[in-house]
Design a protein around this motif. Structure first.
Motif, PDB file in Angstrom:
ATOM      1  N   GLN A   1      12.413  99.237  95.825  1.00 40.05           N
ATOM      2  CA  GLN A   1      13.463 100.040  95.214  1.00 40.05           C
ATOM      3  C   GLN A   1      14.807  99.331  95.194  1.00 40.05           C
ATOM      4  OE1 GLN A   1      12.710 102.976  93.737  1.00 40.05           O
ATOM      5  NE2 GLN A   1      10.591 102.492  94.321  1.00 40.05           N
ATOM      6  N   ASN A   2      15.005  98.430  96.143  1.00 38.72           N
ATOM      7  CA  ASN A   2      16.315  97.792  96.263  1.00 38.72           C
ATOM      8  C   ASN A   2      16.213  96.499  97.060  1.00 38.72           C
ATOM      9  OD1 ASN A   2      16.171  98.639  99.038  1.00 38.72           O
ATOM     10  ND2 ASN A   2      16.955 100.641  98.401  1.00 38.72           N
ATOM     11  N   GLU A   3      17.369  95.896  97.282  1.00 36.23           N
ATOM     12  CA  GLU A   3      17.453  94.627  98.019  1.00 36.23           C
ATOM     13  C   GLU A   3      16.936  94.765  99.442  1.00 36.23           C
ATOM     14  OE1 GLU A   3      20.983  91.609  99.653  1.00 36.23           O
ATOM     15  OE2 GLU A   3      21.475  93.393  98.485  1.00 36.23           O
ATOM     16  N   GLU A   4      17.198  95.917 100.074  1.00 37.00           N
ATOM     17  CA  GLU A   4      16.774  96.104 101.457  1.00 37.00           C
ATOM     18  C   GLU A   4      15.252  96.099 101.570  1.00 37.00           C
ATOM     19  OE1 GLU A   4      18.776  95.951 104.024  1.00 37.00           O
ATOM     20  OE2 GLU A   4      20.338  95.581 102.524  1.00 37.00           O
ATOM     21  N   ASP A   5      14.555  96.682 100.581  1.00 38.36           N
ATOM     22  CA  ASP A   5      13.098  96.646 100.584  1.00 38.36           C
ATOM     23  C   ASP A   5      12.599  95.205 100.504  1.00 38.36           C
ATOM     24  OD1 ASP A   5      12.988  99.373 100.691  1.00 38.36           O
ATOM     25  OD2 ASP A   5      12.468  99.672  98.580  1.00 38.36           O
ATOM     26  N   VAL A   6      13.267  94.400  99.685  1.00 40.52           N
ATOM     27  CA  VAL A   6      12.888  92.994  99.538  1.00 40.52           C
ATOM     28  C   VAL A   6      13.020  92.271 100.877  1.00 40.52           C
ATOM     29  CG1 VAL A   6      13.449  90.803  98.427  1.00 40.52           C
ATOM     30  CG2 VAL A   6      13.516  92.920  97.093  1.00 40.52           C
ATOM     31  N   LYS A   7      14.136  92.489 101.580  1.00 34.48           N
ATOM     32  CA  LYS A   7      14.368  91.826 102.860  1.00 34.48           C
ATOM     33  C   LYS A   7      13.333  92.244 103.900  1.00 34.48           C
ATOM     34  CE  LYS A   7      19.374  91.148 102.362  1.00 34.48           C
ATOM     35  NZ  LYS A   7      20.714  91.511 102.888  1.00 34.48           N
ATOM     36  N   ARG A   8      13.011  93.547 103.925  1.00 30.67           N
ATOM     37  CA  ARG A   8      12.019  94.033 104.894  1.00 30.67           C
ATOM     38  C   ARG A   8      10.648  93.397 104.623  1.00 30.67           C
ATOM     39  NH1 ARG A   8      15.228  98.781 105.155  1.00 30.67           N
ATOM     40  NH2 ARG A   8      14.465  99.526 103.141  1.00 30.67           N
ATOM     41  N   ASN A   9      10.263  93.363 103.345  1.00 28.01           N
ATOM     42  CA  ASN A   9       8.986  92.741 102.995  1.00 28.01           C
ATOM     43  C   ASN A   9       8.964  91.272 103.393  1.00 28.01           C
ATOM     44  OD1 ASN A   9       7.812  95.019 101.916  1.00 28.01           O
ATOM     45  ND2 ASN A   9       8.445  94.587  99.820  1.00 28.01           N
ATOM     46  N   TRP A  10      10.092  90.593 103.172  1.00 26.81           N
ATOM     47  CA  TRP A  10      10.210  89.157 103.485  1.00 26.81           C
ATOM     48  C   TRP A  10       9.911  88.918 104.961  1.00 26.81           C
ATOM     49  CZ3 TRP A  10      11.801  84.995 100.255  1.00 26.81           C
ATOM     50  CH2 TRP A  10      12.102  83.802 100.912  1.00 26.81           C
ATOM     51  N   GLU A  11      10.528  89.715 105.828  1.00 25.97           N
ATOM     52  CA  GLU A  11      10.342  89.521 107.269  1.00 25.97           C
ATOM     53  C   GLU A  11       8.922  89.878 107.693  1.00 25.97           C
ATOM     54  OE1 GLU A  11      12.325  87.908 109.029  1.00 25.97           O
ATOM     55  OE2 GLU A  11      14.040  87.908 107.681  1.00 25.97           O
ATOM     56  N   LYS A  12       8.345  90.905 107.105  1.00 22.16           N
ATOM     57  CA  LYS A  12       6.972  91.283 107.437  1.00 22.16           C
ATOM     58  C   LYS A  12       5.996  90.175 107.042  1.00 22.16           C
ATOM     59  CE  LYS A  12       7.689  96.284 106.953  1.00 22.16           C
ATOM     60  NZ  LYS A  12       7.398  97.480 106.112  1.00 22.16           N
ATOM     61  N   ILE A  13       6.218  89.595 105.879  1.00 22.01           N
ATOM     62  CA  ILE A  13       5.350  88.519 105.405  1.00 22.01           C
ATOM     63  C   ILE A  13       5.465  87.300 106.314  1.00 22.01           C
ATOM     64  CG2 ILE A  13       4.953  86.898 103.505  1.00 22.01           C
ATOM     65  CD1 ILE A  13       5.880  89.169 101.606  1.00 22.01           C
ATOM     66  N   LYS A  14       6.683  86.986 106.764  1.00 25.50           N
ATOM     67  CA  LYS A  14       6.877  85.841 107.654  1.00 25.50           C
ATOM     68  C   LYS A  14       6.102  86.024 108.958  1.00 25.50           C
ATOM     69  CE  LYS A  14      10.822  83.784 108.111  1.00 25.50           C
ATOM     70  NZ  LYS A  14      12.254  83.511 108.355  1.00 25.50           N
ATOM     71  N   LEU A  15       6.060  87.263 109.467  1.00 24.54           N
ATOM     72  CA  LEU A  15       5.302  87.533 110.688  1.00 24.54           C
ATOM     73  C   LEU A  15       3.804  87.342 110.437  1.00 24.54           C
ATOM     74  CD1 LEU A  15       7.183  90.672 112.095  1.00 24.54           C
ATOM     75  CD2 LEU A  15       7.203  88.346 113.024  1.00 24.54           C
ATOM     76  N   LYS A  16       3.334  87.765 109.258  1.00 23.38           N
ATOM     77  CA  LYS A  16       1.924  87.579 108.922  1.00 23.38           C
ATOM     78  C   LYS A  16       1.579  86.098 108.790  1.00 23.38           C
ATOM     79  CE  LYS A  16       1.308  91.975 106.478  1.00 23.38           C
ATOM     80  NZ  LYS A  16       1.035  92.621 105.160  1.00 23.38           N
ATOM     81  N   GLU A  17       2.593  85.290 108.400  1.00 23.58           N
ATOM     82  CA  GLU A  17       2.367  83.851 108.224  1.00 23.58           C
ATOM     83  C   GLU A  17       2.284  83.105 109.553  1.00 23.58           C
ATOM     84  OE1 GLU A  17       4.659  83.321 103.903  1.00 23.58           O
ATOM     85  OE2 GLU A  17       5.649  82.740 105.773  1.00 23.58           O
ATOM     86  N   GLY A  18       2.600  83.807 110.644  1.00 26.20           N
ATOM     87  CA  GLY A  18       2.457  83.160 111.945  1.00 26.20           C
ATOM     88  C   GLY A  18       3.709  83.150 112.807  1.00 26.20           C
ATOM     89  N   ASN A  19       4.840  83.612 112.263  1.00 26.86           N
ATOM     90  CA  ASN A  19       6.047  83.691 113.084  1.00 26.86           C
ATOM     91  C   ASN A  19       5.820  84.674 114.228  1.00 26.86           C
ATOM     92  OD1 ASN A  19       7.155  82.036 111.158  1.00 26.86           O
ATOM     93  ND2 ASN A  19       9.091  83.140 111.044  1.00 26.86           N
ATOM     94  N   LYS A  20       6.125  84.269 115.446  1.00 30.26           N
ATOM     95  CA  LYS A  20       5.913  85.130 116.602  1.00 30.26           C
ATOM     96  C   LYS A  20       7.024  86.155 116.769  1.00 30.26           C
ATOM     97  CE  LYS A  20       3.239  81.685 119.174  1.00 30.26           C
ATOM     98  NZ  LYS A  20       3.131  80.877 120.415  1.00 30.26           N
ATOM     99  N   SER A  21       8.189  85.877 116.208  1.00 33.70           N
ATOM    100  CA  SER A  21       9.325  86.784 116.334  1.00 33.70           C
ATOM    101  C   SER A  21      10.105  86.822 115.027  1.00 33.70           C
ATOM    102  CB  SER A  21      10.258  86.326 117.469  1.00 33.70           C
ATOM    103  OG  SER A  21      11.489  87.025 117.435  1.00 33.70           O
ATOM    104  N   VAL A  22      10.661  87.979 114.728  1.00 30.24           N
ATOM    105  CA  VAL A  22      11.525  88.100 113.557  1.00 30.24           C
ATOM    106  C   VAL A  22      12.701  87.138 113.662  1.00 30.24           C
ATOM    107  CG1 VAL A  22      13.131  89.658 112.369  1.00 30.24           C
ATOM    108  CG2 VAL A  22      10.883  90.486 113.074  1.00 30.24           C
ATOM    109  N   LEU A  23      13.139  86.896 114.892  1.00 33.04           N
ATOM    110  CA  LEU A  23      14.292  86.014 115.105  1.00 33.04           C
ATOM    111  C   LEU A  23      13.893  84.548 115.233  1.00 33.04           C
ATOM    112  CD1 LEU A  23      16.309  88.171 117.667  1.00 33.04           C
ATOM    113  CD2 LEU A  23      16.404  88.205 115.171  1.00 33.04           C
ATOM    114  N   GLY A  24      12.601  84.262 115.124  1.00 31.17           N
ATOM    115  CA  GLY A  24      12.128  82.899 115.299  1.00 31.17           C
ATOM    116  C   GLY A  24      12.634  81.941 114.238  1.00 31.17           C
ATOM    117  N   GLY A  25      12.993  82.478 113.074  1.00 34.15           N
ATOM    118  CA  GLY A  25      13.462  81.619 111.994  1.00 34.15           C
ATOM    119  C   GLY A  25      14.929  81.265 112.059  1.00 34.15           C
TER     120      GLY A  25
END
Length: 268
Positions: free
Chosen positions: A116-140
């Motif tokens: 719906q908006n930019e915030e949805d994009v950011k949330r999806n981005w972080e969720k995808i990064k975790l699925k890619e193997g990032n152990k923490s949201v702050l790991g990047g």
């Protein structure tokens, strides 16, 4: 006659990129300086080029931005060439890799995810990064980032998964709370002993909360502070020039005398 004929200027981006690769590859094999470079020797130069690009952006100098972008791009190609020589990867791997990452992290463009908006994009981005193997949201968040920039990125990352204040008034209340806690540790009125470690901790909390509030009102704290730095430098240099014109050294002037020129500078 030159040993090598320079490749002609390109008329499209793809050919232009190929021209850069050709020039860099020639320099790597023929130039004594370029031959010696390693990723480690280029690192500090790349940092310098990035800051020069940042300066040009802050000044709004488009010609300088164009020049510095070229320097940064040259460094990126240089790293890829060195990696290719080591059999690790090449520039094509780099380009395909970043394209795949962008495609994968934009399922609302290349898939069937609705946003719906930019915030949805950011949330999806972080969720995808975790699925890619990032152990923490702050790991990047790079450990070597300057603290002010790092604080902003940490807060943005946390916000990306919904960990955030609901309203900016709550954030400002936190700023006032942290300011009071800092004042309690660093009393400007009483001439009592100060626990520097505690005061430093509270000052850090205060800065972090101010950066948080800046984010809520769409102010980039790094840009804001840099603009203030430039403003101070400009005014101070005016003060220096006026002192020189009057035949005085700054260290020999009273604060009241300096204030006269400082106030003049504020009006410029």
């Amino acid at each position: 006659m030159p040993n090598f004929i320079p490749p002609t200027p390109a008329n499209d981006a793809a050919t232009g990129f190929t021209r850069l690769l050709t020039v860099l590859n020639t320099l790597r094999t023929e130039c004594p300086w370029d031959k010696k470079q390693t990723m480690e020797s280029l690192r500090h130069l790349s940092i310098e080029e990035t800051y020069e690009l940042s300066d040009a952006i802050m000044e709004g100098d488009m010609q300088e931005i164009k020049k510095e972008l070229g320097d940064v791009m040259m460094h990126l190609v240089f790293y890829a060439r060195i990696a290719e020589e080591q059999g690790a990867f090449d520039i094509l791997d780099v380009l395909n890799g970043v394209c795949e990452k962008l495609i994968n992290r934009h399922p609302h463009i290349y898939g069937d995810v609705d946003v719906q908006n930019e915030e949805d994009v950011k949330r999806n981005w972080e969720k995808i990064k975790l699925k890619e193997g990032n152990k923490s949201v702050l790991g990047g968040v790079p450990a070597s980032l300057p603290a002010l920039v790092k604080a902003s990125r940490i807060q943005e990352k946390a916000r990306g998964i919904g960990f955030d204040w609901e309203d900016k008034t709550q954030v400002w209340e936190k700023v006032e709370e942290e300011l009071q806690e800092f004042k309690d540790e660093f009393n400007v009125v009483e001439n009592s002993a100060i626990d520097v470690e505690k005061a430093e901790s509270e000052f850090g909390d205060l800065l972090f909360s101010l950066i948080n509030y800046a984010r809520f009102i769409n102010i980039n704290p790094e840009n804001a502070l840099e603009k203030t730095n430039k403003k101070f430098i400009k005014r101070f240099q005016y003060l220096e020039s006026k002192a020189q014109e009057s035949g005085k050294a700054l260290q020999d002037m009273t604060l009241a005398e300096m204030d006269i020129y400082w106030n003049e500078a504020k009006k410029l």
